[in-house]
Scaffold this motif. Sequence first.
Motif, mmCIF file in Angstrom:
data_model
loop_
_atom_site.group_PDB
_atom_site.id
_atom_site.type_symbol
_atom_site.label_atom_id
_atom_site.label_comp_id
_atom_site.label_asym_id
_atom_site.label_seq_id
_atom_site.Cartn_x
_atom_site.Cartn_y
_atom_site.Cartn_z
ATOM 1 N N VAL A 102 31.294 -4.549 15.187
ATOM 2 C CA VAL A 102 31.048 -5.559 14.144
ATOM 3 C C VAL A 102 32.350 -5.840 13.380
ATOM 4 N N GLU A 103 33.077 -4.787 13.098
ATOM 5 C CA GLU A 103 34.363 -4.970 12.416
ATOM 6 C C GLU A 103 35.283 -5.857 13.278
ATOM 7 N N GLU A 104 35.270 -5.594 14.584
ATOM 8 C CA GLU A 104 36.139 -6.376 15.475
ATOM 9 C C GLU A 104 35.677 -7.831 15.574
ATOM 10 N N LEU A 105 34.368 -8.023 15.603
ATOM 11 C CA LEU A 105 33.843 -9.398 15.693
ATOM 12 C C LEU A 105 34.063 -10.165 14.395
ATOM 13 N N ASP A 106 34.060 -9.452 13.269
ATOM 14 C CA ASP A 106 34.359 -10.114 11.989
ATOM 15 C C ASP A 106 35.777 -10.663 12.012
ATOM 16 N N HIS A 107 36.639 -9.918 12.664
ATOM 17 C CA HIS A 107 38.047 -10.310 12.731
ATOM 18 C C HIS A 107 38.279 -11.359 13.814
ATOM 19 N N ASN A 108 37.569 -11.185 14.949
ATOM 20 C CA ASN A 108 37.719 -12.122 16.078
ATOM 21 C C ASN A 108 36.352 -12.317 16.736
ATOM 22 N N PRO A 109 35.671 -13.434 16.448
ATOM 23 C CA PRO A 109 34.294 -13.623 16.944
ATOM 24 C C PRO A 109 34.184 -13.902 18.447
ATOM 25 N N SER A 110 35.305 -14.036 19.130
ATOM 26 C CA SER A 110 35.246 -14.266 20.583
ATOM 27 C C SER A 110 35.030 -12.946 21.297
ATOM 28 N N ALA A 111 34.135 -12.955 22.281
ATOM 29 C CA ALA A 111 33.821 -11.718 23.004
ATOM 30 C C ALA A 111 33.415 -12.083 24.423
ATOM 31 N N LYS A 112 33.199 -11.071 25.254
ATOM 32 C CA LYS A 112 32.660 -11.314 26.595
ATOM 33 C C LYS A 112 31.505 -10.353 26.827
ATOM 34 N N ILE A 113 30.536 -10.819 27.579
ATOM 35 C CA ILE A 113 29.408 -9.964 27.952
ATOM 36 C C ILE A 113 29.332 -9.948 29.474
ATOM 37 N N LEU A 114 29.358 -8.744 30.033
ATOM 38 C CA LEU A 114 29.329 -8.611 31.497
ATOM 39 C C LEU A 114 27.990 -8.027 31.945
ATOM 40 N N PHE A 115 27.369 -8.705 32.880
ATOM 41 C CA PHE A 115 26.103 -8.259 33.480
ATOM 42 C C PHE A 115 26.368 -7.984 34.956
ATOM 43 N N TYR A 116 25.758 -6.920 35.471
ATOM 44 C CA TYR A 116 25.919 -6.641 36.908
ATOM 45 C C TYR A 116 24.618 -6.109 37.488
ATOM 46 N N ASP A 117 24.214 -6.747 38.567
ATOM 47 C CA ASP A 117 23.026 -6.294 39.289
ATOM 48 C C ASP A 117 23.491 -5.732 40.630
ATOM 49 N N PRO A 118 23.491 -4.396 40.803
ATOM 50 C CA PRO A 118 24.026 -3.803 42.031
ATOM 51 C C PRO A 118 23.182 -4.093 43.265
ATOM 52 N N GLN A 119 21.896 -4.407 43.075
ATOM 53 C CA GLN A 119 21.075 -4.708 44.249
ATOM 54 C C GLN A 119 21.362 -6.117 44.785
ATOM 55 N N GLN A 120 21.501 -7.040 43.840
ATOM 56 C CA GLN A 120 21.781 -8.437 44.214
ATOM 57 C C GLN A 120 23.271 -8.679 44.434
ATOM 58 N N LEU A 121 24.103 -7.702 44.061
ATOM 59 C CA LEU A 121 25.562 -7.872 44.064
ATOM 60 C C LEU A 121 25.937 -9.133 43.281
ATOM 61 N N LEU A 122 25.314 -9.247 42.125
ATOM 62 C CA LEU A 122 25.505 -10.433 41.276
ATOM 63 C C LEU A 122 26.142 -10.008 39.956
ATOM 64 N N GLN A 123 27.284 -10.639 39.658
ATOM 65 C CA GLN A 123 27.993 -10.347 38.395
ATOM 66 C C GLN A 123 28.090 -11.625 37.565
ATOM 67 N N LEU A 124 27.797 -11.475 36.293
ATOM 68 C CA LEU A 124 27.907 -12.597 35.354
ATOM 69 C C LEU A 124 28.854 -12.173 34.245
ATOM 70 N N VAL A 125 29.896 -12.961 34.021
ATOM 71 C CA VAL A 125 30.769 -12.692 32.876
ATOM 72 C C VAL A 125 30.638 -13.898 31.948
ATOM 73 N N VAL A 126 30.135 -13.645 30.754
ATOM 74 C CA VAL A 126 29.881 -14.749 29.832
ATOM 75 C C VAL A 126 30.864 -14.666 28.669
ATOM 76 N N SER A 127 31.620 -15.734 28.465
ATOM 77 C CA SER A 127 32.492 -15.820 27.290
ATOM 78 C C SER A 127 31.627 -16.328 26.153
ATOM 79 N N VAL A 128 31.619 -15.582 25.062
ATOM 80 C CA VAL A 128 30.714 -15.914 23.956
ATOM 81 C C VAL A 128 31.473 -15.923 22.634
#
Length: 180
Positions: free
Chosen positions: A67-93
């Motif tokens: 939270v301290e880091e987001l207060d300073h810089n609200p840009s972040a990334k969220i990474l999702f990975y499904d090992p069965q589907q071999l599907l990766q999502l990287v979301v810039s938020v």
Amino acid sequence: MDLASFFSKCEKALVSSLTEKGHPFRYPVLATTAKNHTPNMRTVVLRAYDAAEKTFCIYTDARSQKVEELDHNPSAKILFYDPQQLLQLVVSVRLIFKIADSDFYAQLPEKLKKDYATVRAPGTPLEVADTVEYDFDSGHFVKLIFEAEQFECLKLQRPHHRKGQFSKVHQKWEGRWLIP
Ligand SMILES: Cc1cc2nc3c(=O)[nH]c(=O)nc-3n(C[C@H](O)[C@H](O)[C@H](O)COP(=O)(O)O)c2cc1C
């Protein structure tokens, strides 16, 4: 498969993860940037995904480092990975709301309040493990709402891996294929 169908498949997986027990997209990695520009990552629980608004919600302790880091810089990334589907999502938020929903916190059972109610702030050194004190009345619960700016979806498959990038341009979502 066209771009729109690929994106819709990825979004469906996000939505499914909210109700399907054990779905790997339920536990993404949230990356933020510290003041000294180093990246920090941690696993979180995805609490909501709004496909219309393209917003993500996670719960946390308002005193945590993220939270301290987001207060300073609200840009972040969220990474999702499904090992069965071999599907990766990287979301810039971007963090758009920080909601200390006290009514929601008040109705949580104590076992769930624990994650937001330590007397000392998260990250404080402990002399002995398991000697954490809680104050349930003054919890530090906060909902973080992130708005997506870009999705990068990668599906590993034969004969060709597939990578799509979807970005918000002038309030419209546009996609293109990338070399994986
Ligand atoms: C499976 C799993 C789920 C977690 N879910 C959350 C969560 O939803 N919110 C949260 O703040 N921390 C969650 N954590 C703990 C974080 O990974 C992290 O250790 C903690 O939030 C402190 O991070 P920070 O100091 O970088 O802010 C989870 C950890 C694991 C292993």
